[in-house]
Structure formats: structure tokens, C-alpha cells
Design an enzyme around this catalytic site. Structure first.
Site, PDB file in Angstrom:
ATOM      1  CD  GLN A 126      -2.675   1.049   2.639  1.00  0.00           C
ATOM      2  OE1 GLN A 126      -2.137   0.789   3.712  1.00  0.00           O
ATOM      3  NE2 GLN A 126      -3.976   1.230   2.535  1.00  0.00           N
ATOM      4  CE1 TYR A 128      -3.819   4.168  -0.571  1.00  0.00           C
ATOM      5  CE2 TYR A 128      -4.876   4.308   1.567  1.00  0.00           C
ATOM      6  CZ  TYR A 128      -4.946   4.010   0.225  1.00  0.00           C
ATOM      7  OH  TYR A 128      -6.120   3.558  -0.314  1.00  0.00           O
ATOM      8  CB  SER A 129       2.331   6.748   5.053  1.00  0.00           C
ATOM      9  OG  SER A 129       1.154   6.427   5.758  1.00  0.00           O
ATOM     10  CB  SER A 161       3.329  -3.332   5.514  1.00  0.00           C
ATOM     11  OG  SER A 161       3.153  -2.483   6.624  1.00  0.00           O
ATOM     12  CD  GLU A 247      -5.435  -0.479   6.546  1.00  0.00           C
ATOM     13  OE1 GLU A 247      -4.243  -0.741   6.751  1.00  0.00           O
ATOM     14  OE2 GLU A 247      -5.835   0.658   6.233  1.00  0.00           O
ATOM     15  CB  SER A 360      -2.568   8.303  13.782  1.00  0.00           C
ATOM     16  OG  SER A 360      -3.284   9.491  13.462  1.00  0.00           O
ATOM     17  CD  GLU A 362      -2.830  11.159  17.668  1.00  0.00           C
ATOM     18  OE1 GLU A 362      -2.232  11.087  18.755  1.00  0.00           O
ATOM     19  OE2 GLU A 362      -2.717  10.292  16.784  1.00  0.00           O
TER      20      GLU A 362
END
Length: 381
Positions: A126, A128-129, A161, A247, A360, A362
Site C-alpha cells: 500500500q 499511501y503514507s 509494509s 482495511e 492514527s 488522532e
């Protein structure tokens, strides 16, 4: 016997037989912080599962799945965990990208990508980040430019990952420049990018546990077909949010069986080493037990995914901290060269990431507040 119980019994019998032979040595291997364990063997096991129809259970039958109900999928994941079967290697392809393509992909994309995912012939990661866009996913800077029949990708992804074991990556990239006053997530596209090509550099990141299942992935002129955009160009945010919803789906329910085993083992340890004599330790163990029961109740009632993720990640992180207190000073020592971590030390260190990955805490609180409770949105510049 209900159809769900029949399905559960079938799964239990198949797993018992499958793990009694050559794959028996893989029991209990793999998982968070331990993805390096017997990866080739676990890949072979999962291909064995695919050959016998035990992958992609919830996919529609026309795409190679079994069309299993949510209750049947829950039963399978629970039986899989109870059998101490090895951690899966194809989770991202089967549970994230596969459902995304089923719901949002073109027929050509489904025909090209779903069969090798179901057969565990192609593994996915994935994208994304990024270093400056972790939880703030709308701020991604990786860009893709159309060049004839291809997209050309430049940028960096992080915390990817199993990228070092994957053949493909679904990448959220900016394909349209932001205009003044536009929303941050406009102009993003969801691209399917092959990793085995010039212009892709994958660098493992050494974690607190000493293992490297996360990676940095650099794209420097990497290419993918113009047909490998899911949804319309510029519609990537909607597709990416759909993937995040999958997910946090039923595949996470089996982890609660693992949580229960960890808690039971910790209670046994507290009794054996005398830590249970401490009333504060006993109180925390009881709280962990009731918390786990609450997690299971939430899972069974299909609670909002963000609430479920927030709940289990904090419970598991707290269990790691409790394990260190149960062990006492011994928790700070390694057994000797090569100074490998024991299970409790690994749990403590890796569970720190539980409240960060997959969204996360938050961000989960913002989602719950704004989208579930309807509270005013957080002020943004």
C-alpha cells in the site's frame, strides 16, 4: 446445525488436516514484528489454501471468491486463529485491493488483477503514507504525469509494509495541480504500479524490534499503464477512503483470538512469578479482560470501523505495557547473544505502532467526532 456452524466445522476440519502435514512447522509463525519468519513457507501455505478455495472468502463467486457471508468470514478467521495457523502474507491484496477492485475497478482491471490475487501469485503493498503526509493523507506529494499511454511516477512512500516481498503497489499520487481555494484531497489518483522495474528503489527500515517489515519506496520515473488508474483520474481520494474501510473489516476479527491467547498467557505468568499478588496488577489484568470482552461485543455488532480500530489498538498497546510490569526488571534483559527479543518484549515494542498504522488514533478521533457524531470540524488553515 446452522449453515454458519457447518461452514465453521468445514474450516476447522480443513485447517486441522492442512496443518498436520508439511505445513505443521509453520504454526504460530509470522505476524506483526515477525513477518520475516518462514516467509517462503507461509507463501506456499497460502497458495495451498488458494488451491483448495480458502482465500478471498467474501469475494463474489464470479470473481473467484466463495461469496461467504460476514458471519461465515468471522467463523473462518476465528478458526484460523484457533488453529494457530501462520500469519497470512496476502492480506493487503486479498482484503484491501481486491474488494476495492470488485467495487470500483473496471472489468479489465478485475480480469487482470483479481485472479493472481486470489491464487496468491502476485503480492501487493500500500503506497499511501509519505514522510510529510502520514496521517494527513491529503498532503501527499508523490506525483504522476500522463505520458501517452502511461503514467510516470515520481515521489517517496514510507512505512510500506512488505514492499520488499511485493510485485505491485497501489499508489496514491497527485495527478492534478492544486488550485487556490480547492480542497486538499482534490487532484489525487489511485494508481496500480509494478515494482519490478527501473525507477523503483525499495529500502527496508529497521524497527525497534530489529526486524524490517516496513520500507521506504522511492519512485524516480517509474511507469504504469494509463489503464491502471482505479476510478477516474483525480478521484483517488474516494477510492483510497474505500480501501481504508476494507482495511478495518472482518479480517481483523481473528486477531482477537490472538489477543485472548496473549492475555491468558500473561495471567498465567503473573500467577507463576507472583506479580498477581500486587492488587494494582490484578486490577489491570481484570480491566484487560473486560476490555477484550468489550472489543468482541463491538466486533459482533459491526461497530463503526474507526471506533473499532481506536479501541483495539489502545487495548493492545496497554497490554504490552502491562506485560512489562508483570515481568518486572526481567523485562529489560535479553537472554544473551544474539540478543533476540522474547515474545513479551516484542509485543511491548511493536504494539507501540498499533495506534499509528492503519490510521492514527488522532485521525480516528476526528473521524468519529465529525462523521459519526456530527460535531463541528476541526479548524484548519
Amino acid at each position: 446445525m446452522s449453515s454458519v456452524e457447518e461452514f465453521r466445522a468445514e474450516a476447522r476440519d480443513w485447517l486441522k488436516a492442512g496443518l498436520a502435514g508439511e505445513y505443521g512447522a509453520l504454526k504460530g509463525l509470522g505476524g506483526p514484528g515477525r513477518e520475516h519468519e518462514a516467509f517462503a513457507g507461509r507463501l506456499a501455505w497460502e497458495r495451498h489454501m488458494a488451491a483448495h478455495g480458502w482465500t478471498c472468502l467474501g469475494w463474489p463467486k464470479e470473481y473467484g471468491g466463495r461469496g461467504a457471508s460476514v458471519e461465515e468470514q468471522i467463523a473462518f478467521h476465528e478458526e484460523y486463529a484457533l488453529a494457530d495457523a501462520p500469519a497470512r502474507v496476502n492480506h493487503i491484496g486479498e482484503q484491501l485491493l481486491g474488494p476495492t477492485l470488485v467495487d470500483h475497478g473496471t472489468e479489465e482491471q478485475k480480469a487482470r488483477f483479481l485472479p493472481p490475487i486470489r491464487a496468491v501469485e502476485e503480492l501487493w503493498c500500500q503506497g499511501y503514507s509519505e514522510p510529510d503526509a502520514g496521517s494527513d493523507l491529503a498532503a501527499v506529494r508523490t506525483r504522476a504525469v500522463r505520458d501517452g499511454d502511461e503514467w510516470v511516477v515520481h515521489g517517496q512512500k514510507i512505512w510500506t509494509s512488505l514492499a520488499h516481498e511485493s510485485q505491485w503497489c497501489f499508489v496514491l499520487a497527485r495527478t492534478e495541480a492544486r488550485t487556490p481555494g480547492s480542497r486538499p484531497h482534490t487532484g489525487l489518483s489511485y494508481l496500480l504500479v509494478p515494482l519490478d522495474q527501473p525507477g523503483v528503489d525499495i529500502r527496508p527500515i529497521v524497527q525497534l524490534t530489529g526486524t524490517s517489515e516496513f520500507n521506504e519506496v522511492f519512485f524516480d520515473g517509474a511507469r504504469t499503464s494509463a489503464a491502471h488508474v482505479v476510478g477516474a483520474p483525480g478521484d483517488g481520494w474516494r477510492i483510497a477512503m474505500a480501501t481504508l474501510g476494507y482495511e478495518r473489516g472482518v479480517s481483523t476479527l481473528g486477531q482477537q483470538v490472538g489477543f485472548r491467547r496473549e492475555l491468558e498467557a500473561l495471567i498465567a505468568l503473573a500467577r507463576a512469578n507472583g506479580a498477581a499478588a500486587d492488587p494494582l496488577i490484578r486490577d489491570r489484568l481484570v480491566r484487560a479482560w473486560t476490555g477484550l470482552r468489550t472489543l468482541r461485543a463491538h466486533a459482533r455488532t459491526g461497530t463503526e470501523p474507526s471506533l473499532a480500530k481506536l479501541s483495539w489498538s489502545h487495548w493492545h498497546r496497554d497490554l504490552g505495557e502491562l506485560a512489562m510490569d508483570v515481568r518486572g526488571a526481567a523485562a529489560t534483559l535479553a537472554a544473551g547473544e544474539p540478543y533476540e527479543l522474547d515474545d513479551w518484549q516484542r509485543l511491548f515494542l511493536f504494539s507501540r505502532a498499533d495506534t499509528i498504522y492503519a490510521g492514527s488514533s488522532e485521525i480516528q478521533r476526528n473521524i468519529i467526532a465529525e462523521r459519526v457524531l456530527g460535531l463541528p470540524k476541526e479548524p484548519r488553515a
